[in-house]
Design a protein around this motif. Sequence first.
Motif, PDB file in Angstrom:
ATOM      1  N   ALA A   1     -46.279 -60.695  29.318  1.00 34.38           N
ATOM      2  CA  ALA A   1     -46.484 -59.655  30.254  1.00 34.38           C
ATOM      3  C   ALA A   1     -45.284 -58.954  30.315  1.00 34.38           C
ATOM      4  N   ASP A   2     -45.313 -57.563  30.896  1.00 31.26           N
ATOM      5  CA  ASP A   2     -43.828 -56.939  30.998  1.00 31.26           C
ATOM      6  C   ASP A   2     -43.960 -56.232  32.411  1.00 31.26           C
ATOM      7  N   ILE A   3     -44.856 -56.591  33.203  1.00 33.51           N
ATOM      8  CA  ILE A   3     -44.985 -56.123  34.586  1.00 33.51           C
ATOM      9  C   ILE A   3     -44.934 -57.348  35.682  1.00 33.51           C
ATOM     10  N   LEU A   4     -44.434 -57.178  36.666  1.00 36.85           N
ATOM     11  CA  LEU A   4     -44.633 -57.929  37.770  1.00 36.85           C
ATOM     12  C   LEU A   4     -45.431 -57.686  38.786  1.00 36.85           C
ATOM     13  N   GLN A   5     -46.639 -58.024  39.149  1.00 37.61           N
ATOM     14  CA  GLN A   5     -47.550 -57.587  40.010  1.00 37.61           C
ATOM     15  C   GLN A   5     -47.529 -58.358  41.418  1.00 37.61           C
ATOM     16  N   ILE A   6     -47.314 -57.387  42.447  1.00 35.36           N
ATOM     17  CA  ILE A   6     -46.991 -57.551  43.566  1.00 35.36           C
ATOM     18  C   ILE A   6     -48.517 -57.123  44.475  1.00 35.36           C
ATOM     19  N   PRO A   7     -49.106 -58.168  44.963  1.00 35.10           N
ATOM     20  CA  PRO A   7     -50.235 -57.624  45.747  1.00 35.10           C
ATOM     21  C   PRO A   7     -49.842 -57.194  47.225  1.00 35.10           C
ATOM     22  N   PRO A   8     -50.638 -56.008  47.722  1.00 33.81           N
ATOM     23  CA  PRO A   8     -50.179 -55.319  48.818  1.00 33.81           C
ATOM     24  C   PRO A   8     -50.180 -56.037  50.077  1.00 33.81           C
ATOM     25  N   GLU A   9     -50.791 -57.249  50.178  1.00 37.92           N
ATOM     26  CA  GLU A   9     -50.711 -58.088  51.283  1.00 37.92           C
ATOM     27  C   GLU A   9     -49.371 -58.769  51.408  1.00 37.92           C
ATOM     28  N   VAL A  10     -48.745 -58.642  50.486  1.00 38.09           N
ATOM     29  CA  VAL A  10     -47.354 -59.335  50.656  1.00 38.09           C
ATOM     30  C   VAL A  10     -46.352 -58.315  50.639  1.00 38.09           C
ATOM     31  N   TRP A  11     -46.457 -57.163  50.729  1.00 36.66           N
ATOM     32  CA  TRP A  11     -45.228 -56.089  50.778  1.00 36.66           C
ATOM     33  C   TRP A  11     -44.413 -56.098  52.299  1.00 36.66           C
ATOM     34  N   GLU A  12     -44.798 -56.985  53.071  1.00 37.89           N
ATOM     35  CA  GLU A  12     -44.115 -57.091  54.369  1.00 37.89           C
ATOM     36  C   GLU A  12     -43.563 -58.643  54.454  1.00 37.89           C
ATOM     37  N   ASP A  13     -42.760 -58.890  55.318  1.00 38.25           N
ATOM     38  CA  ASP A  13     -42.358 -60.268  55.907  1.00 38.25           C
ATOM     39  C   ASP A  13     -41.624 -60.808  54.406  1.00 38.25           C
ATOM     40  N   ARG A  14     -41.002 -60.155  53.482  1.00 38.08           N
ATOM     41  CA  ARG A  14     -40.498 -60.860  52.634  1.00 38.08           C
ATOM     42  C   ARG A  14     -39.105 -60.170  52.069  1.00 38.08           C
ATOM     43  N   VAL A  15     -38.072 -61.267  51.991  1.00 34.08           N
ATOM     44  CA  VAL A  15     -36.504 -60.914  51.651  1.00 34.08           C
ATOM     45  C   VAL A  15     -36.607 -60.630  50.291  1.00 34.08           C
ATOM     46  N   GLY A  16     -37.545 -60.925  49.297  1.00 30.96           N
ATOM     47  CA  GLY A  16     -37.500 -60.596  47.901  1.00 30.96           C
ATOM     48  C   GLY A  16     -38.808 -61.123  47.145  1.00 30.96           C
ATOM     49  N   TYR A  17     -38.868 -60.602  45.857  1.00 36.09           N
ATOM     50  CA  TYR A  17     -39.971 -61.115  45.096  1.00 36.09           C
ATOM     51  C   TYR A  17     -39.383 -61.844  43.871  1.00 36.09           C
ATOM     52  N   VAL A  18     -39.915 -62.974  43.627  1.00 36.41           N
ATOM     53  CA  VAL A  18     -39.036 -63.635  42.228  1.00 36.41           C
ATOM     54  C   VAL A  18     -40.363 -63.737  41.198  1.00 36.41           C
ATOM     55  N   ALA A  19     -39.942 -63.401  40.066  1.00 34.78           N
ATOM     56  CA  ALA A  19     -40.763 -63.746  38.887  1.00 34.78           C
ATOM     57  C   ALA A  19     -40.661 -64.684  38.153  1.00 34.78           C
ATOM     58  N   VAL A  20     -41.794 -65.667  37.862  1.00 34.81           N
ATOM     59  CA  VAL A  20     -41.698 -66.905  37.370  1.00 34.81           C
ATOM     60  C   VAL A  20     -42.698 -66.982  36.217  1.00 34.81           C
ATOM     61  N   GLN A  21     -42.079 -67.077  35.139  1.00 35.52           N
ATOM     62  CA  GLN A  21     -42.850 -66.934  33.650  1.00 35.52           C
ATOM     63  C   GLN A  21     -43.468 -68.473  33.411  1.00 35.52           C
ATOM     64  N   LEU A  22     -44.562 -68.584  33.339  1.00 35.89           N
ATOM     65  CA  LEU A  22     -45.431 -69.892  33.074  1.00 35.89           C
ATOM     66  C   LEU A  22     -45.706 -69.722  31.538  1.00 35.89           C
ATOM     67  N   ASP A  23     -45.434 -70.909  30.915  1.00 33.56           N
ATOM     68  CA  ASP A  23     -45.664 -70.863  29.526  1.00 33.56           C
ATOM     69  C   ASP A  23     -47.195 -71.222  29.434  1.00 33.56           C
ATOM     70  N   SER A  24     -47.579 -70.953  28.069  1.00 27.07           N
ATOM     71  CA  SER A  24     -49.082 -70.891  27.863  1.00 27.07           C
ATOM     72  C   SER A  24     -49.825 -72.331  28.083  1.00 27.07           C
ATOM     73  N   THR A  25     -48.920 -73.478  27.943  1.00 27.01           N
ATOM     74  CA  THR A  25     -49.540 -74.900  28.095  1.00 27.01           C
ATOM     75  C   THR A  25     -49.209 -75.385  29.697  1.00 27.01           C
ATOM     76  N   LEU A  26     -48.574 -74.222  30.344  1.00 23.19           N
ATOM     77  CA  LEU A  26     -48.487 -74.657  31.667  1.00 23.19           C
ATOM     78  C   LEU A  26     -47.472 -76.092  31.918  1.00 23.19           C
ATOM     79  N   LYS A  27     -46.786 -76.251  31.004  1.00 34.61           N
ATOM     80  CA  LYS A  27     -45.825 -77.377  30.937  1.00 34.61           C
ATOM     81  C   LYS A  27     -44.272 -77.214  31.400  1.00 34.61           C
ATOM     82  N   SER A  28     -44.022 -75.835  31.471  1.00 36.44           N
ATOM     83  CA  SER A  28     -42.668 -75.476  32.082  1.00 36.44           C
ATOM     84  C   SER A  28     -42.595 -73.849  32.544  1.00 36.44           C
TER      85      SER A  28
END
Length: 310
Positions: free
Chosen positions: A97-124
């Motif tokens: 991925a090269d884009i962080l997608q942020i759904p509209p329902e969480v555009w309010e009441d947030r102090v920030g948006y953190v990008a978390v990259q999951l590996d393909s095996t979901l081990k880290s």
Amino acid sequence: MNSMTNTLTFTVPLSFEAHSLAQKCRQGISNQAKAEQVYLNTLALYAVDNYLRCMGFKTDWEESDSRDNVAMIIMDVADLTVKNIGKLECRPVFADADILQIPPEVWEDRVGYVAVQLDSTLKSANILGFTRDAVAEFPLNKLQSLSDFLLYLSELEVVESRQEEKLSSIVKIGQWLEGLVDSGWENIDKLLQPQQLGLAFKQEMSVTRGQAIDLGMQLDKLSLALVVKITSEPHSEEVDILIQVHPMGEITLPEGVKLIISDESGETILEATSRDEDNWIQKEFSAELREKFKITITFGDSILTKDFEV
């Protein structure tokens, strides 16, 4: 804003505990796409929660919408409550991925948006960075770094702490009528001389308390008593408030002591200034329950302000 190019990330192993929690959160969700969404969101949350606790921040996942079964089903939500700061949205992304997608329902009441990259095996999971921008898509290479992230959270924590200190300093006189008197406020017979009590309060009172205050430097210090009387009729949404300033150790005030009553915004509502040989100065007004106001007392270059809530 820092680019994520060549900046450090933080890796969190996705243990059996993480996957057990994700499995528990998606239980009972029949829609496969929604179940997968909840599973991945939970892994991202787990990673950020572990990272923040490693960095010394206190989190409260249980108070987040992401632990509400109904909210998880009807919304794409992955929020984590950080104590004394607010809610962070933890969004999972994959390695391609090269884009962080942020759904509209969480555009309010947030102090920030953190990008978390999951590996393909979901081990880290790698914590990549964050943004404060509530937008549908945010480029990963424009994320602010983790060092900026920690600094930002620390600044928010300081601001929140100051706000809490200010709130804790507000004198809640509306509770006096229920017997809950703020610390530092005494019966006025402990502050004033008997002849002062007779002069100031001839009528029956509901609740009256006073507090000793000092204005000026040590050599020119002026000791005063700030007295507050609050009276309320049964079932009334308004209270009558009497504010008085008395000398302590003397019978009369020096000329020029000023009492100022202002509203929450700081606009002056009432004002009184002592004249030569005044025994006290006072102002009386009515206020509604939960209304806030300020009392300011000045003498020369000295000033003292106290915040009140009815």
